[in-house]
Design a protein around this motif. Structure first.
Motif, PDB file in Angstrom:
ATOM      1  N   ILE A 141       0.850  -1.182   0.000  1.00 53.38           N
ATOM      2  CA  ILE A 141       0.000   0.000   0.000  1.00 53.38           C
ATOM      3  C   ILE A 141       0.890   1.237   0.000  1.00 53.38           C
ATOM      4  N   MET A 142       0.563   2.206  -0.862  1.00 55.38           N
ATOM      5  CA  MET A 142       1.402   3.396  -1.018  1.00 55.38           C
ATOM      6  C   MET A 142       0.584   4.663  -0.805  1.00 55.38           C
ATOM      7  N   PRO A 143       1.068   5.589   0.033  1.00 58.85           N
ATOM      8  CA  PRO A 143       0.380   6.869   0.218  1.00 58.85           C
ATOM      9  C   PRO A 143       0.508   7.733  -1.039  1.00 58.85           C
ATOM     10  N   VAL A 144      -0.505   8.555  -1.261  1.00 57.42           N
ATOM     11  CA  VAL A 144      -0.505   9.496  -2.380  1.00 57.42           C
ATOM     12  C   VAL A 144      -0.678  10.906  -1.817  1.00 57.42           C
ATOM     13  N   PHE A 145       0.207  11.816  -2.232  1.00 53.61           N
ATOM     14  CA  PHE A 145       0.148  13.201  -1.783  1.00 53.61           C
ATOM     15  C   PHE A 145       0.024  14.140  -2.976  1.00 53.61           C
ATOM     16  N   GLN A 146      -0.518  15.313  -2.710  1.00 49.70           N
ATOM     17  CA  GLN A 146      -0.576  16.380  -3.696  1.00 49.70           C
ATOM     18  C   GLN A 146       0.423  17.468  -3.328  1.00 49.70           C
ATOM     19  N   GLN A 147       0.992  18.100  -4.361  1.00 46.90           N
ATOM     20  CA  GLN A 147       1.897  19.218  -4.157  1.00 46.90           C
ATOM     21  C   GLN A 147       1.722  20.196  -5.319  1.00 46.90           C
ATOM     22  N   ARG A 148       1.798  21.477  -5.034  1.00 44.17           N
ATOM     23  CA  ARG A 148       1.648  22.480  -6.083  1.00 44.17           C
ATOM     24  C   ARG A 148       2.790  22.384  -7.092  1.00 44.17           C
ATOM     25  N   LEU A 149       2.453  22.478  -8.368  1.00 41.57           N
ATOM     26  CA  LEU A 149       3.456  22.462  -9.424  1.00 41.57           C
ATOM     27  C   LEU A 149       4.160  23.812  -9.482  1.00 41.57           C
ATOM     28  N   VAL A 150       5.481  23.793  -9.418  1.00 44.52           N
ATOM     29  CA  VAL A 150       6.269  25.018  -9.582  1.00 44.52           C
ATOM     30  C   VAL A 150       6.492  25.202 -11.080  1.00 44.52           C
ATOM     31  N   LYS A 151       5.837  26.199 -11.661  1.00 42.68           N
ATOM     32  CA  LYS A 151       5.872  26.373 -13.106  1.00 42.68           C
ATOM     33  C   LYS A 151       7.113  27.127 -13.568  1.00 42.68           C
ATOM     34  N   ASN A 152       7.490  26.867 -14.799  1.00 42.61           N
ATOM     35  CA  ASN A 152       8.612  27.565 -15.441  1.00 42.61           C
ATOM     36  C   ASN A 152       9.859  27.559 -14.561  1.00 42.61           C
TER      37      ASN A 152
END
Length: 213
Positions: A141-152
């Motif tokens: 079982i693997m945790p899933v996280f969200q993170q903001r994309l740093v653009k450019n």
């Protein structure tokens, strides 16, 4: 680009509990409680307790009970596959990066949650939000996280990283991305884990963190 850090240093955490960390602690506390209850039933048994396996099964059960289960077949629907390392597979959707963590570095879900909470305290501009669990039924079982994309963004140089970490109050301990400030040790702060955006702001998107003993 100048290597000087402006007075407005991004990512300096306030040390206050954030909504993201409250959620992480809520899930971690419940998993810990359930694991303790389960282990207590078998503590005096003949077979040794496999703590990792118990944690895995408890996390799977918890995820399915609370609408947090992502079947492994649905992971690719999270977004377009992005760069992957030895610990995370990433998927990008609009402004969000989803990270599926295989626990290779942390060794357990609860240890990973602790590390993520520390990251959110120190580097809030790249905070992680807990999204759910994925895996194969009855297996890993693997945790899933969200993170903001740093653009450019491009990878930071070692000098930019050293200057930035110094501005945050950390002292460099070696040339392999290890820093300390008397309270925390942060390592693997290397160009592959640190980005610079078009405005020159620096973002630590991934690092290993622990409290100093």
């Amino acid at each position: 680009m100048s290597n000087d850090i402006s007075e407005s240093v991004s990512q300096r955490g306030s040390g206050e509990e954030t909504p993201q960390n409250r959620r992480i602690h809520e899930v971690a506390d419940e998993l810990h409680r359930r694991c303790q209850l389960y282990e207590a039933q078998f503590r005096n048994g003949e077979k040794p307790i496999n703590h990792f396996e118990i944690e895995q099964r408890i996390a799977e059960q918890y995820a399915k009970e609370n609408g947090l289960w992502i079947p492994i077949s649905d992971v690719f629907e999270l977004g377009t596959p992005g760069p992957s390392g030895n610990e995370n597979d990433t998927y990008v959707s609009n402004d969000i990066v989803y990270k599926v963590n295989n626990l290779l570095n942390s060794g357990s879900i609860l240890c990973l949650f602790e590390k993520i909470a520390l990251h959110n305290m120190l580097f809030y501009d790249t905070f992680y939000s807990f999204y759910g669990f994925t895996g194969f039924d009855g297996r890993t079982i693997m945790p899933v996280f969200q993170q903001r994309l740093v653009k450019n963004a491009v990878t930071a140089t070692p000098l930019e990283i050293d200057t930035y970490m110094s501005a945050l109050g950390f002292t460099k301990e070696n040339d392999e991305g290890r820093y300390a400030n008397g309270t925390y040790v942060v390592w693997d702060v290397l160009p592959r884990n640190v980005l610079v955006d078009a405005d020159g702001d620096i973002y630590v998107v991934d690092a290993e963190i622990k409290k100093q003993q």
